[in-house]
Design an enzyme around this catalytic site. Sequence first.
Site, short mmCIF file in Angstrom:
data_model
loop_
_atom_site.label_atom_id
_atom_site.label_comp_id
_atom_site.label_asym_id
_atom_site.label_seq_id
_atom_site.Cartn_x
_atom_site.Cartn_y
_atom_site.Cartn_z
N GLY A 14 40.32 13.17 -19.72
CA GLY A 14 40.38 12.37 -18.55
C GLY A 14 40.32 11.03 -18.82
O GLY A 14 39.84 10.17 -18.16
N SER A 15 40.87 10.41 -20.35
CA SER A 15 40.71 9.17 -20.60
C SER A 15 41.90 8.22 -20.40
O SER A 15 42.10 7.14 -20.81
CB SER A 15 40.43 9.18 -21.95
OG SER A 15 41.18 10.13 -22.73
N SER A 17 42.60 6.88 -17.67
CA SER A 17 42.00 5.77 -16.69
C SER A 17 40.80 5.95 -16.33
O SER A 17 39.86 6.78 -16.82
CB SER A 17 42.97 5.95 -15.25
OG SER A 17 42.56 7.06 -14.58
N GLY A 18 40.12 5.12 -15.55
CA GLY A 18 38.72 5.21 -15.01
C GLY A 18 37.68 5.17 -16.09
O GLY A 18 37.97 4.23 -17.14
N ILE A 19 36.73 5.94 -15.94
CA ILE A 19 35.36 5.76 -16.48
C ILE A 19 35.86 6.33 -17.84
O ILE A 19 35.25 5.78 -18.86
CB ILE A 19 34.22 6.63 -16.19
CG1 ILE A 19 33.89 5.97 -14.81
CG2 ILE A 19 33.09 6.87 -17.10
CD1 ILE A 19 32.52 6.71 -13.80
N GLY A 20 36.92 7.40 -18.15
CA GLY A 20 37.08 7.77 -19.28
C GLY A 20 37.68 6.93 -20.03
O GLY A 20 37.67 6.88 -21.46
N SER A 141 27.31 13.03 -12.39
CA SER A 141 27.24 11.85 -11.08
C SER A 141 25.77 12.03 -10.53
O SER A 141 25.31 13.37 -10.58
CB SER A 141 28.39 12.43 -10.18
OG SER A 141 28.25 11.59 -9.10
N TYR A 154 32.59 18.45 -4.68
CA TYR A 154 32.16 17.69 -5.94
C TYR A 154 30.86 17.67 -6.32
O TYR A 154 30.62 17.83 -7.65
CB TYR A 154 32.76 16.21 -5.44
CG TYR A 154 32.28 15.24 -6.46
CD1 TYR A 154 33.22 15.13 -7.71
CD2 TYR A 154 31.54 14.24 -6.40
CE1 TYR A 154 32.97 14.23 -8.72
CE2 TYR A 154 31.18 13.30 -7.49
CZ TYR A 154 31.94 13.19 -8.41
OH TYR A 154 31.83 12.22 -9.41
#
Length: 265
Positions: A14-15, A17-20, A141, A154
């Site tokens: 999942g890299s 975008s975002g934290i990834g 999380s 989630y």
Amino acid sequence: MKLDLTGKVAVVSGSASGIGLGIATGLAKTGATVVVVGRKQDGVTRAMESITAQVPDAALRGVVADLATADGADALFAAVPEADVLVNNLGIFNDNDFFTVPDSEWTQFYSTNVLSGVRLSRHYAATMAKQGWGRIIFVSSESGVAIPGDMINYGVTKAANLAVSHGLAKRLAGTGVTVNAILPGPTFTDGLQAMLADAAKQSGRSLRDQADEFVKSSRPSSIIQRAADVEEVANLAVYLASPLSSATTGAALRVDGGVVDTLTM
């Protein structure tokens, strides 16, 4: 303190975008060969361009695969059979009410947020243990500890991340492979911005200000009273991926801005 992963291969799920993407960028700065994985070619390409803009000499590989599926995981394994560092970041979220969420959505969340990390860890940990060194990191999380009432599905999957990471750390005891989880709080990612876009239009606030207001209203226990920046979360993951974190394993480390009001975890 020098975080050096030269010669190591790091897979970040999942890299795109975002934290990834933030973690992938941070790992590239340490000299690791970073494998950027996303579901679509254009997303992977943009992510690699973003990393190269910040780290011109970055060693990158791109893989297009849907890691929420077994076939997608197999495609990644075929392209990258071995890795020294694995960051299980892939995840989805929404704020749908518990009574409106069908079984199919629960299954989708479990496949994406939990099983993807299980599959990748099962594959890559074997080689790590054989070579006597490795790092596995699950991006959980604060919602996995304090399940929010408006994001129950989630939160449940993020709690499962904590259980898998802690148990796997025990399974790999004495191998030189560490397994840890990080617990971000609300973070100013593309996903959070998309979730808050309508509220920002209605309020007239900028997305950044709307994100900070969301923290104050929905996570009032936050000590920093704002959404974290992606880099602030990525820094912890990069440290855990480095040789300097060798005595840290089986841990759930918070980078939540103090949202979870406890003395431990």
